[in-house]
Scaffold this motif. Sequence first.
Motif, PDB file in Angstrom:
ATOM      1  N   ILE A   7      -4.331 -15.623  16.648  1.00  0.00           N
ATOM      2  CA  ILE A   7      -2.912 -15.340  16.920  1.00  0.00           C
ATOM      3  C   ILE A   7      -2.713 -15.335  18.429  1.00  0.00           C
ATOM      4  N   PRO A  48      -1.397 -14.362  22.098  1.00  0.00           N
ATOM      5  CA  PRO A  48      -1.120 -13.000  22.588  1.00  0.00           C
ATOM      6  C   PRO A  48       0.357 -12.613  22.523  1.00  0.00           C
ATOM      7  N   HIS A  79       2.506 -13.004  20.330  1.00  0.00           N
ATOM      8  CA  HIS A  79       2.974 -12.536  19.014  1.00  0.00           C
ATOM      9  C   HIS A  79       2.464 -11.143  18.676  1.00  0.00           C
ATOM     10  N   LEU A  80       1.361 -10.735  19.324  1.00  0.00           N
ATOM     11  CA  LEU A  80       0.689  -9.489  18.906  1.00  0.00           C
ATOM     12  C   LEU A  80       1.604  -8.257  18.866  1.00  0.00           C
ATOM     13  N   LEU A 130       3.810  -8.145  15.589  1.00  0.00           N
ATOM     14  CA  LEU A 130       3.199  -8.525  14.312  1.00  0.00           C
ATOM     15  C   LEU A 130       3.451  -7.540  13.166  1.00  0.00           C
ATOM     16  N   GLU A 141      -5.437  -1.708  15.474  1.00  0.00           N
ATOM     17  CA  GLU A 141      -5.889  -2.409  16.691  1.00  0.00           C
ATOM     18  C   GLU A 141      -6.047  -3.876  16.317  1.00  0.00           C
ATOM     19  N   ILE A 142      -5.465  -4.776  17.115  1.00  0.00           N
ATOM     20  CA  ILE A 142      -5.579  -6.202  16.795  1.00  0.00           C
ATOM     21  C   ILE A 142      -6.150  -6.922  18.007  1.00  0.00           C
ATOM     22  N   SER A 143      -7.216  -7.703  17.810  1.00  0.00           N
ATOM     23  CA  SER A 143      -7.670  -8.578  18.885  1.00  0.00           C
ATOM     24  C   SER A 143      -7.911  -9.949  18.279  1.00  0.00           C
ATOM     25  N   SER A 144      -7.532 -10.962  19.024  1.00  0.00           N
ATOM     26  CA  SER A 144      -7.577 -12.288  18.429  1.00  0.00           C
ATOM     27  C   SER A 144      -7.823 -13.364  19.477  1.00  0.00           C
ATOM     28  N   SER A 204      -9.622 -13.514  14.245  1.00  0.00           N
ATOM     29  CA  SER A 204      -8.965 -12.254  14.606  1.00  0.00           C
ATOM     30  C   SER A 204      -9.765 -11.082  14.085  1.00  0.00           C
ATOM     31  N   PHE A 237      -8.947  -7.071  12.968  1.00  0.00           N
ATOM     32  CA  PHE A 237      -8.011  -5.984  12.724  1.00  0.00           C
ATOM     33  C   PHE A 237      -8.856  -4.743  12.450  1.00  0.00           C
TER      34      PHE A 237
END
Length: 262
Positions: A192, A194, A196-197, A200, A237-240, A246, A248
């Motif tokens: 994804i 950055p 959009h994060l 989301l 927490e989201i990192s992608s 990604s 989650f």
Amino acid sequence: NDSWLLEVRIMAYGDSQRLLVARDVTRLRQLEQMRRDFVANVSHELKTPLTVLQGYVEMMQMTCDPESMQGRQFKAMEEQSVRMKTLIDRLLTLSRIESSTDLDLERPVDIPALMSTIQQEGETLAAGSHQLVFEVDPELKVYGDEMQLHSACANLVQNAIRYTPPGGEIRVSWRRNGERARFEVQDQGEGIAPEHLPRLTERFYRVDKARSRDTGGSGLGLAIVKHALNHHNSQLEISSVVGQGSRFAFELPATLVVQKAS
Ligand code: ADP
């Protein structure tokens, strides 16, 4: 009734002073409640006629050759009605979770049992096209709402499968992290960007509407996750990385984790 709600914030003001800001949020909360009730009522009312329509479509399908033009049209009607039912169910889940108040902290949730159900659901959705690797602390128990924790974890696992091309691997884990407990899902999906994060977890926010629709998405999954986690004093927490995948994750505070007897 006559009660009203004040939102109070205490902020630092200079080095030694504090600023107290109070805001009357009575009307705002009433409007939020009205919106939630409206969505819940409409969703509920839509369910009955939809079930009737689904029954007729099923009957009509039985009367014709599935390969004929008519058979294919009935099939398309059936698929669309299933999508509509999923959307309604998700709207109902979201409004139920949004308006739930206190957590029942009496009975601990058995995480391995919860995850075994989610793994089975995941295997059915993946239908052999992805490798699912689950690593769950076999003794982990947490205080919380079982339905909400199920919704949060299941939505994240299902998204990982739906947004990862066939052949990819999805790693899911639930571990102790000191006195806290940590859940993670790592996928090998499209990733994804950055920008959009931050949006989301908004209702109906989708990076690619067409793609989400094709994979059976409703745009409500991460909103459900966010609200379920809020109730458990936790945050998503989201990192992608675009093109790589990604992750989650969320952590439950020590107060919600059943600690091992020492
Ligand atoms: P949807 O039902 O559309 O999947 P969600 O609220 O679950 O709705 O997710 C919102 C959007 O976030 C999705 O439409 C998709 O663009 C993006 N998204 C969610 N999970 C993932 C993932 N694991 N990999 C890539 N994109 C994702």
